[in-house]
Design an enzyme around this catalytic site. Structure first.
Site, mmCIF file in Angstrom:
data_model
loop_
_atom_site.group_PDB
_atom_site.id
_atom_site.type_symbol
_atom_site.label_atom_id
_atom_site.label_comp_id
_atom_site.label_asym_id
_atom_site.label_seq_id
_atom_site.Cartn_x
_atom_site.Cartn_y
_atom_site.Cartn_z
ATOM 1 N N HIS A 123 0.867 -1.184 0.000
ATOM 2 C CA HIS A 123 0.000 0.000 0.000
ATOM 3 C C HIS A 123 0.908 1.240 0.000
ATOM 4 C CE1 HIS A 123 -2.767 2.951 1.879
ATOM 5 N NE2 HIS A 123 -3.749 2.169 1.498
ATOM 6 N N ASP A 200 2.994 -4.224 8.093
ATOM 7 C CA ASP A 200 1.759 -3.462 7.892
ATOM 8 C C ASP A 200 0.611 -4.449 8.062
ATOM 9 O OD1 ASP A 200 -0.540 -2.433 6.819
ATOM 10 O OD2 ASP A 200 0.368 -1.760 4.930
ATOM 11 N N GLN A 203 -4.623 -5.066 7.038
ATOM 12 C CA GLN A 203 -5.621 -5.997 6.499
ATOM 13 C C GLN A 203 -5.559 -7.365 7.165
ATOM 14 O OE1 GLN A 203 -7.991 -5.096 4.539
ATOM 15 N NE2 GLN A 203 -7.227 -3.132 3.797
ATOM 16 N N LYS A 226 -10.683 -0.341 10.344
ATOM 17 C CA LYS A 226 -10.840 -1.544 9.513
ATOM 18 C C LYS A 226 -11.255 -2.746 10.355
ATOM 19 C CE LYS A 226 -7.441 0.097 6.199
ATOM 20 N NZ LYS A 226 -8.175 0.435 4.979
ATOM 21 N N CYS A 366 -4.722 2.482 -3.696
ATOM 22 C CA CYS A 366 -3.496 2.988 -3.053
ATOM 23 C C CYS A 366 -2.343 2.015 -3.256
ATOM 24 C CB CYS A 366 -3.701 3.242 -1.559
ATOM 25 S SG CYS A 366 -4.878 4.523 -1.213
HETATM 26 N N1 PMP Z 1 -1.905 -0.703 4.537
HETATM 27 C C1 PMP Z 1 -2.870 -1.439 3.993
HETATM 28 C C2 PMP Z 1 -2.548 -2.814 3.506
HETATM 29 C C3 PMP Z 1 -4.152 -0.905 3.866
HETATM 30 O O1 PMP Z 1 -5.118 -1.622 3.300
HETATM 31 C C4 PMP Z 1 -4.406 0.407 4.338
HETATM 32 C C5 PMP Z 1 -5.783 1.035 4.213
HETATM 33 N N2 PMP Z 1 -6.354 0.917 2.946
HETATM 34 C C6 PMP Z 1 -3.364 1.106 4.923
HETATM 35 C C7 PMP Z 1 -2.126 0.525 5.007
HETATM 36 C C8 PMP Z 1 -3.537 2.510 5.435
HETATM 37 O O2 PMP Z 1 -4.419 2.514 6.518
HETATM 38 P P1 PMP Z 1 -4.990 3.895 7.087
HETATM 39 O O3 PMP Z 1 -5.530 4.636 5.901
HETATM 40 O O4 PMP Z 1 -6.045 3.454 8.032
HETATM 41 O O5 PMP Z 1 -3.871 4.597 7.748
#
Ligand code: PMP
Length: 412
Positions: A123, A200, A203, A226, A366
């Site tokens: 991401h 990270d 998910q 999430k 993203c």
């Molecule tokens: N890493 C992953 C794998 C994600 O799916 C996301 C959210 N789409 C993020 C990081 C970023 O999370 P946040 O926008 O809640 O900071």
């Protein structure tokens, strides 16, 4: 199946509505999840009975707010099996955690010529902070290749992690491919070269049991929104030995011990990283979300999502011209499924699905480097969670078939 998933849906008022005259089927859970009544009630109750600033006051409300706020930290510790609450830092979300880390670890351990390793499935929030460190420190950012079906190429993992590697930062679960990465195995490889392992977990934590001591990674970041909690609250887990050496990235009230005119000292862990009035209500909401998830059971939730995938994937494969991205093997993935239909732009797919009451996402998610890697400008993505049912899956498949019919045949 021991959990009555059909009934769980009743705990989520927002899901009891129609969209475009169809029952709402919410399949955008990888972006954010809906909140059960118990979480909404916890927020309301906090503001009705206990609202005060934490840590400073001696009055009753301040003590109550502090007890609830710090009580959630202990819940989070237990939920991810951290050794102590000093290792559980509140953040705004995964992005904040990864940014703090990149800056702080970058200052502490990165020298010119060092290597930072990530992968092509990351991401943006696990790419850009490391790009910044690499640029500022004349270090090199390396990307692990993926296999045909969207898994980390383990031969390339072995090739990329070398004596020059200082930091490896990987998603536990991809937000596009749904693939679960072998973090424990990779962590061992990283530690063998004295590197730091960052995960990270945005998910992963909402969808499966996560034990940070078992994984043995040095850092693990995730987001409350999430996993049924409000937006604006997240967690960065870090091993005490690292957190003690690292400098905070934000300064001000709450995080100080002694403030002089030219210099100051910091509070002990975890508060040295938490400057300013925190998101107290958000943390309390996160506590209520953990209670809810634990009541259902994280293994149950993982099994439920895999059952949903076992139902959905063969039905998707029957649709001519539909490509699924990520592993074909259900055991290797969670309830995220990215796909494209030949000849229909994913944005059109998502718009047409919305007409059928089905909320899916379309775009680069993203993850632009991953889209380029897969040679796709964008994909559609459905992501399931504990409140999705087989009826939802049927409505999703039906809507997809209707969408395809409309675009490919309906316009003739
Ligand atoms: N890493 C992953 C794998 C994600 O799916 C996301 C959210 N789409 C993020 C990081 C970023 O999370 P946040 O926008 O809640 O900071």
């Amino acid at each position: 199946m021991t959990v009555p998933y059909e009934q769980l849906k009743n705990d989520f008022t927002i899901l009891q509505q129609t969209v475009n005259d169809e029952p709402l089927v919410y399949l955008d859970n990888a972006a954010t999840t809906q909140k059960p009544e118990s979480v909404l009630r916890a927020l309301e109750l906090y503001y009705q009975t206990s609202n005060a600033n934490v840590h400073r006051g001696v009055h009753t409300l301040a003590e109550r707010a502090t007890a609830q706020y710090e009580g959630t930290r202990e819940k989070v510790r237990r939920f991810i099996n951290a050794r102590e609450t000093a290792e559980v830092l509140y953040t705004r979300g995964t992005t904040t955690g990864l940014n703090w880390l990149a800056k702080s670890l970058g200052d502490l351990i990165i020298e010119p010529g060092d290597e930072i390793v990530i992968s092509f499935m990351e991401h943006h929030s696990n790419i850009i902070p490391w790009q910044q460190v690499a640029q500022n420190k004349q270090a090199t950012l390396k990307y692990i290749e993926l296999t045909e079906d969207g898994q980390l190429d383990m031969a390339d993992v072995r090739a990329k992690i070398t004596e020059k590697t200082k930091i490896v930062s990987l998603a536990h679960v991809s937000n596009v491919l749904g693939v679960v990465n072998p973090i424990k195995e990779i962590t061992q490889m990283v530690h063998d070269v004295d590197g730091v392992m960052v995960v990270d977990g945005a998910q992963a934590v909402p969808h499966m049991p996560v034990d940070v001591q078992d994984l043995n990674a040095d850092f693990y970041a995730f987001s409350g929104h999430k996993m049924l909690a409000p937006t604006g609250i997240g967690v960065l887990y870090g091993k005490r030995s690292w957190l003690e050496k690292m400098e905070p990235q934000e300064f001000g009230g709450e995080m100080i011990d002694f403030v002089g005119l030219q210099d100051s000292t910091w509070k002990e862990l975890p508060w040295k990283f938490e400057a300013g009035t925190p998101n107290i209500a958000g943390a309390i909401g996160l506590g209520a979300a953990i209670d809810y998830l634990e009541k259902v059971g994280m293994r149950e939730i993982m099994d439920h999502e895999q059952n949903m995938m076992a139902y959905v994937m063969p039905r998707l494969e029957e649709i001519d011209g539909l490509t699924i991205f990520g592993p074909k093997n259900i055991e290797d993935r969670t309830g995220v499924i990215a796909f494209n239909i030949d000849g229909i732009h994913p944005h059109d797919v998502a718009t047409a699905m919305d007409m059928e009451g089905v909320a899916v996402r379309a775009g680069h998610h993203c993850a632009q480097p991953l889209m380029n890697y897969m040679n796709q400008p964008a994909t559609a993505r459905a992501s399931f969670y504990l409140y999705n049912t087989l009826e939802d899956a049927d409505q999703f498949i039906q809507a997809l078939k209707a969408t395809k019919e409309f675009f490919l045949n309906g316009l003739n």
